[in-house]
Design an enzyme around this catalytic site. Structure first.
Site, PDB file in Angstrom:
ATOM      1  N   PRO A   1       0.831  -1.211   0.000  1.00  0.00           N
ATOM      2  CA  PRO A   1       0.000   0.000   0.000  1.00  0.00           C
ATOM      3  C   PRO A   1       0.864   1.259   0.000  1.00  0.00           C
ATOM      4  O   PRO A   1       1.952   1.272   0.577  1.00  0.00           O
ATOM      5  CB  PRO A   1      -0.788  -0.099   1.309  1.00  0.00           C
ATOM      6  CG  PRO A   1      -0.657  -1.498   1.758  1.00  0.00           C
ATOM      7  CD  PRO A   1       0.612  -2.034   1.180  1.00  0.00           C
TER       8      PRO A   1
ATOM      9  N   GLY B   1       3.768   3.935   5.110  1.00  0.00           N
ATOM     10  CA  GLY B   1       4.927   3.696   5.971  1.00  0.00           C
ATOM     11  C   GLY B   1       5.533   2.322   5.764  1.00  0.00           C
ATOM     12  O   GLY B   1       6.290   1.830   6.597  1.00  0.00           O
ATOM     13  N   LEU B   2       5.202   1.672   4.637  1.00  0.00           N
ATOM     14  CA  LEU B   2       5.694   0.312   4.407  1.00  0.00           C
ATOM     15  C   LEU B   2       6.754   0.271   3.307  1.00  0.00           C
ATOM     16  O   LEU B   2       7.055  -0.790   2.762  1.00  0.00           O
ATOM     17  CB  LEU B   2       4.527  -0.622   4.066  1.00  0.00           C
ATOM     18  CG  LEU B   2       3.440  -0.692   5.150  1.00  0.00           C
ATOM     19  CD1 LEU B   2       2.292  -1.584   4.712  1.00  0.00           C
ATOM     20  CD2 LEU B   2       4.017  -1.209   6.477  1.00  0.00           C
ATOM     21  N   GLY B   3       7.319   1.422   2.996  1.00  0.00           N
ATOM     22  CA  GLY B   3       8.495   1.456   2.121  1.00  0.00           C
ATOM     23  C   GLY B   3       8.193   1.344   0.642  1.00  0.00           C
ATOM     24  O   GLY B   3       9.064   0.915  -0.128  1.00  0.00           O
ATOM     25  N   SER B   4       6.989   1.762   0.204  1.00  0.00           N
ATOM     26  CA  SER B   4       6.672   1.620  -1.226  1.00  0.00           C
ATOM     27  C   SER B   4       7.583   2.505  -2.085  1.00  0.00           C
ATOM     28  O   SER B   4       7.946   2.113  -3.195  1.00  0.00           O
ATOM     29  CB  SER B   4       5.202   1.941  -1.501  1.00  0.00           C
ATOM     30  OG  SER B   4       4.944   3.299  -1.231  1.00  0.00           O
ATOM     31  N   SER B   5       7.977   3.670  -1.558  1.00  0.00           N
ATOM     32  CA  SER B   5       8.839   4.558  -2.360  1.00  0.00           C
ATOM     33  C   SER B   5      10.211   3.927  -2.577  1.00  0.00           C
ATOM     34  O   SER B   5      10.717   3.869  -3.707  1.00  0.00           O
ATOM     35  CB  SER B   5       9.046   5.900  -1.645  1.00  0.00           C
ATOM     36  OG  SER B   5       7.836   6.416  -1.217  1.00  0.00           O
ATOM     37  N   ALA B   6      10.804   3.437  -1.492  1.00  0.00           N
ATOM     38  CA  ALA B   6      12.126   2.813  -1.603  1.00  0.00           C
ATOM     39  C   ALA B   6      12.041   1.572  -2.480  1.00  0.00           C
ATOM     40  O   ALA B   6      12.923   1.317  -3.314  1.00  0.00           O
ATOM     41  CB  ALA B   6      12.654   2.440  -0.219  1.00  0.00           C
ATOM     42  N   ALA B   7      10.969   0.805  -2.319  1.00  0.00           N
ATOM     43  CA  ALA B   7      10.814  -0.416  -3.117  1.00  0.00           C
ATOM     44  C   ALA B   7      10.743  -0.062  -4.602  1.00  0.00           C
ATOM     45  O   ALA B   7      11.367  -0.730  -5.439  1.00  0.00           O
ATOM     46  CB  ALA B   7       9.552  -1.165  -2.682  1.00  0.00           C
TER      47      ALA B   7
ATOM     48  N   ASP C   1      15.022   2.284   4.578  1.00  0.00           N
ATOM     49  CA  ASP C   1      14.062   1.698   3.631  1.00  0.00           C
ATOM     50  C   ASP C   1      14.751   1.054   2.425  1.00  0.00           C
ATOM     51  O   ASP C   1      14.397  -0.056   2.014  1.00  0.00           O
ATOM     52  CB  ASP C   1      13.083   2.776   3.134  1.00  0.00           C
ATOM     53  CG  ASP C   1      12.190   3.315   4.244  1.00  0.00           C
ATOM     54  OD1 ASP C   1      12.525   3.109   5.425  1.00  0.00           O
ATOM     55  OD2 ASP C   1      11.169   3.937   3.934  1.00  0.00           O
TER      56      ASP C   1
HETATM   57  C1  MEV Z   1      10.389   6.406   7.143  1.00  0.00           C
HETATM   58  O1  MEV Z   1      10.126   5.095   6.689  1.00  0.00           O
HETATM   59  C2  MEV Z   1      11.121   6.390   8.421  1.00  0.00           C
HETATM   60  C3  MEV Z   1      11.587   7.716   8.981  1.00  0.00           C
HETATM   61  O2  MEV Z   1      12.434   7.375  10.071  1.00  0.00           O
HETATM   62  C4  MEV Z   1      12.334   8.564   7.997  1.00  0.00           C
HETATM   63  C5  MEV Z   1      13.665   7.965   7.575  1.00  0.00           C
HETATM   64  O3  MEV Z   1      14.193   7.079   8.250  1.00  0.00           O
HETATM   65  O4  MEV Z   1      14.176   8.437   6.548  1.00  0.00           O
HETATM   66  C6  MEV Z   1      10.437   8.539   9.520  1.00  0.00           C
END
Ligand code: MEV
Length: 355
Positions: free
Chosen positions: A116, A120-126, A167
């Site tokens: 999703p 906060g589950l890392g979709s951008s990095a993925a 991430d």
């Molecule tokens: C984001 O997934 C986590 C944060 O700690 C930001 C980061 O580590 O770059 C909020």
């Protein structure tokens, strides 16, 4: 070039230390068994054609009251999926062209994801890791996993201003990593069964306002900036919170090594309290955590950047369930969450050819 390459990577869950990792403190993150894949193949026309399919989402808000004939509506799916994912794909391509001089022949990119967005589950990095890995393989750019991770981290930083390496490290290596002072260490820890719940919907007022919409797209950047302001306002208090978080991560790694899940859960609850103290726990995520704790979870906390009420409270919680799991999951669903059973420690980047 008639070949086809597919790169797939896992989503991430930060178990301990998000936000505090930005100030050099220790964080522990894990890969989970929800993956995103980018397939690259050739096409006749020059340039890149990008197709994004099936990205899971939640929280749709529509205005059904608009005047007759006006078909415009602003569902979250339209807003979030296309624009956000495309920013990372476009930047990855530009970066590869500038850094490695990859070609400009016709390329088809097909993205499929079970992660999703904005959760906060890392979709951008993925998205960055898989796009970069697939294109490097396709164009025969040599380099190891560390180089892919560095490339993806550069792109992520460029799009969102600042990002710790957590991430991109998880998407690349999988398993578990700890990060301290920007240094990534891969850890071997036992697999956990967790529940992840995502909630929130983007208010129409945000979808319709270009400036606010771009803030939403860069939600992590905005939340990290708000935390920085709080740090500068309450310097000494924040220092104590930073030190407490560091100690929590150290003790959590030890608890995992000793398979002491009761202690691990208690540490998650304490970590959640610190995240609340720095202002990244919106009402809906707070409710999910409280409910999980009441229903017997060993531990529950916000994971990733968290959220802000004014941005629709979008974000995720991670729960270490006790018994019974089904009752807890049903309660989370009734509370409006997209609920996922996940296993930790999933494999990192996988590249397939000739499928
Ligand atoms: C984001 O997934 C986590 C944060 O700690 C930001 C980061 O580590 O770059 C909020």
């Amino acid at each position: 070039m008639a070949k086809k390459i597919r790169a797939s990577v896992p989503a991430k869950v930060i178990l301990f230390g998000e936000h505090f990792v930005v100030y050099g403190k220790r964080a522990l993150a894990t890969a989970i068994n929800r993956r995103l894949a980018v397939a690259v193949s050739s096409r006749e026309k020059a340039g890149y054609h990008v197709k994004i399919e099936n990205i899971p989402t939640f929280g749709i808000e529509l205005d059904l009251d608009r005047k007759k004939g006006d078909k415009k509506a602003y569902p979250y799916t339209d807003f979030g999926t296309a624009t956000k994912a495309i920013a990372y794909v476009r930047e990855s391509i530009e970066y590869l062209e500038q850094t490695y001089g990859i070609g400009s022949e016709g390329v088809e990119l097909e993205i499929k994801s079970a992660i999703p967005l904005s959760a906060g589950l890392g979709s951008s990095a993925a998205t960055c890791v898989a796009t970069i890995a697939a294109l490097k393989e396709y164009f025969g750019v040599s380099g190891d996993l560390d180089a892919i991770r560095d490339d993806a981290h550069s792109v992520e930083k460029k799009v969102q201003g600042a990002a710790s390496p957590v991430d991109t490290a998880i998407s690349t290596y999988g398993g578990y990593v700890s990060v301290e002072n920007g240094k990534v260490t891969r850890l071997h820890l036992a697999e956990l069964d967790l529940i992840v719940g995502c909630v929130g919907s983007i208010p129409l007022s945000i979808c319709q306002d270009t400036k606010k919409a771009s803030e939403m797209r860069l939600k992590t950047k905005k939340i990290v900036a708000e935390v920085k302001t709080r740090k500068e306002t309450f310097t000494r208090i924040f220092d104590s919170i930073l030190n407490a978080s560091d100690e929590i991560t150290v003790q959590a790694i030890r608890a995992m090594e000793h398979t002491d899940f009761v202690k691990l859960g208690a540490l998650m609850n304490i970590n959640h309290g610190l995240l609340d103290a720095i202002g990244v726990v919106p009402r809906r995520l707070s409710e999910l955590v409280k409910m999980s704790q009441e229903l017997g979870a060993l531990g529950a906390k916000v994971t990733g950047a968290g959220g802000l009420d004014e941005l629709g409270g979008v974000g995720s919680v991670v729960v270490l369930p006790g018994e019974p799991v089904e009752r807890l999951k049903t309660a989370m669903e009734i509370a409006g969450a997209l609920v996922m059973d996940v296993k930790t420690g999933d494999a990192g980047l996988r590249i397939e050819t000739g499928f």
